[in-house]
Design an enzyme around this catalytic site. Structure first.
Site, PDB file in Angstrom:
ATOM      1  N   HIS A 104      -3.077  -6.739  -6.543  1.00  0.00           N
ATOM      2  CA  HIS A 104      -1.977  -6.005  -5.489  1.00  0.00           C
ATOM      3  C   HIS A 104      -1.668  -4.692  -5.847  1.00  0.00           C
ATOM      4  O   HIS A 104      -1.685  -3.967  -4.993  1.00  0.00           O
ATOM      5  CB  HIS A 104      -0.792  -7.269  -5.099  1.00  0.00           C
ATOM      6  CG  HIS A 104       0.128  -6.604  -4.461  1.00  0.00           C
ATOM      7  ND1 HIS A 104       0.231  -6.896  -2.836  1.00  0.00           N
ATOM      8  CD2 HIS A 104       1.108  -5.765  -4.800  1.00  0.00           C
ATOM      9  CE1 HIS A 104       1.223  -6.152  -2.413  1.00  0.00           C
ATOM     10  NE2 HIS A 104       1.871  -5.769  -3.479  1.00  0.00           N
ATOM     11  N   GLU A 105      -1.385  -4.715  -7.037  1.00  0.00           N
ATOM     12  CA  GLU A 105      -0.881  -3.210  -7.587  1.00  0.00           C
ATOM     13  C   GLU A 105      -1.808  -2.345  -7.362  1.00  0.00           C
ATOM     14  O   GLU A 105      -1.783  -1.314  -7.051  1.00  0.00           O
ATOM     15  CB  GLU A 105      -0.313  -3.216  -8.834  1.00  0.00           C
ATOM     16  CG  GLU A 105       0.988  -4.289  -8.940  1.00  0.00           C
ATOM     17  CD  GLU A 105       2.079  -3.911  -7.888  1.00  0.00           C
ATOM     18  OE1 GLU A 105       2.202  -2.673  -7.626  1.00  0.00           O
ATOM     19  OE2 GLU A 105       2.764  -4.856  -7.626  1.00  0.00           O
ATOM     20  N   HIS A 108      -2.460  -0.797  -3.991  1.00  0.00           N
ATOM     21  CA  HIS A 108      -1.502   0.454  -3.907  1.00  0.00           C
ATOM     22  C   HIS A 108      -2.233   1.624  -4.472  1.00  0.00           C
ATOM     23  O   HIS A 108      -1.962   2.770  -3.860  1.00  0.00           O
ATOM     24  CB  HIS A 108      -0.078   0.241  -4.674  1.00  0.00           C
ATOM     25  CG  HIS A 108       0.835  -0.856  -3.934  1.00  0.00           C
ATOM     26  ND1 HIS A 108       1.018  -0.608  -2.702  1.00  0.00           N
ATOM     27  CD2 HIS A 108       1.304  -1.815  -4.306  1.00  0.00           C
ATOM     28  CE1 HIS A 108       1.707  -1.623  -2.291  1.00  0.00           C
ATOM     29  NE2 HIS A 108       2.061  -2.418  -3.355  1.00  0.00           N
ATOM     30  N   HIS A 112      -3.183   4.962  -2.220  1.00  0.00           N
ATOM     31  CA  HIS A 112      -2.845   6.354  -2.705  1.00  0.00           C
ATOM     32  C   HIS A 112      -4.117   7.244  -2.903  1.00  0.00           C
ATOM     33  O   HIS A 112      -3.964   8.429  -2.325  1.00  0.00           O
ATOM     34  CB  HIS A 112      -2.173   6.182  -4.077  1.00  0.00           C
ATOM     35  CG  HIS A 112      -1.785   7.752  -4.826  1.00  0.00           C
ATOM     36  ND1 HIS A 112      -1.473   7.728  -6.051  1.00  0.00           N
ATOM     37  CD2 HIS A 112      -1.138   8.609  -4.124  1.00  0.00           C
ATOM     38  CE1 HIS A 112      -1.145   9.100  -6.188  1.00  0.00           C
ATOM     39  NE2 HIS A 112      -0.564   9.807  -5.051  1.00  0.00           N
TER      40      HIS A 112
END
Length: 235
Positions: A104-105, A108, A112
């Site tokens: 999940h991270e 991100h 980005h």
């Protein structure tokens, strides 16, 4: 005696209590779900850190540093220094829950890299939202102290707090999208099997509900501010 805000019982506290209960329920659910699936070891026996590295590489990302941070579920991606920070319960764990959170991270980080608009908007709102959360009540209290002439401060307080609410709302698509990317990639590159993916989905869904709860609590708090200022203006 007619009711006046600020004297005796304030019925708008009910909105705060509702928001607090919603947040507590969401927080308890994510902890319970994560703990449950932390006991399910992944078939590949990869740790959260190893899975994160593979996910990032599969997306063509090689300039993000994965590091270990203290705490439980304190995981986050920092776009400023391009670091993927994984908590004690994720970094070295081989569970399907840990791999899901790590991926999940990574979602991100991929957002980005690709310039995902909602993420850019959320990043731009951070300083405004922080200011709004800190300044709203002081401004409203100042407005109450000044009386009728202070109504402008009350109005400004509501406006700046609205920025914090907007931040919470923009966060929702960012988090949902990161989880969607995580599940998709984990299945595509074979880190998790078809039997394991549903477990990870449950963990990420529970985590997403905490953001929904946060947005709901912020909206209820904004509604309370509007009612307080509106009631004061009528008085």
């Amino acid at each position: 005696m007619p009711y006046r805000y600020g004297y005796y019982f304030d019925p708008t506290y009910i909105l705060v209590l509702i928001g607090a209960v919603i947040s507590l329920i969401a927080s308890a659910r994510v902890k319970t779900t994560f703990n449950k699936y932390s006991k399910v070891r992944s078939r590949t026996n990869m740790t959260g850190a190893q899975a994160a590295q593979r996910v990032l590489n599969s997306a063509g990302i090689y300039d993000v540093r994965i590091q270990h941070v203290a705490g439980s579920l304190t995981d986050h991606y920092n776009p400023k220094d391009k670091t993927l920070n994984l908590s004690d319960s994720v970094y070295g764990s081989t569970s399907v829950a840990a791999i899901g959170v790590a991926a999940h991270e990574c979602g991100h980080a991929i957002q980005h890299q690709q310039g995902y608009s909602p993420l850019n908007i959320r990043s731009a709102l951070v300083p405004v939202a922080n200011f709004g959360s800190a300044a709203a009540w002081p401004l409203i209290i100042l407005g109450i102290i000044l009386g009728g002439a202070g109504n402008i401060f009350c109005q400004i307080g509501i406006v700046v707090f609205s920025a914090a609410v907007l931040f919470q709302l923009v966060t929702l698509p960012v988090e949902f999208n990161a989880s969607s990317r995580a599940v998709h990639i984990l299945g595509n590159i074979g880190i998790l099997s078809e039997q394991e993916l549903p477990y990870t989905k449950k963990v990420l869904k529970a985590a997403a509900l905490t953001y929904v709860a946060g947005a709901a609590a912020a909206i209820l708090q904004l509604l309370r501010l509007v009612l307080l200022v509106g009631g004061r203006s009528r008085d």
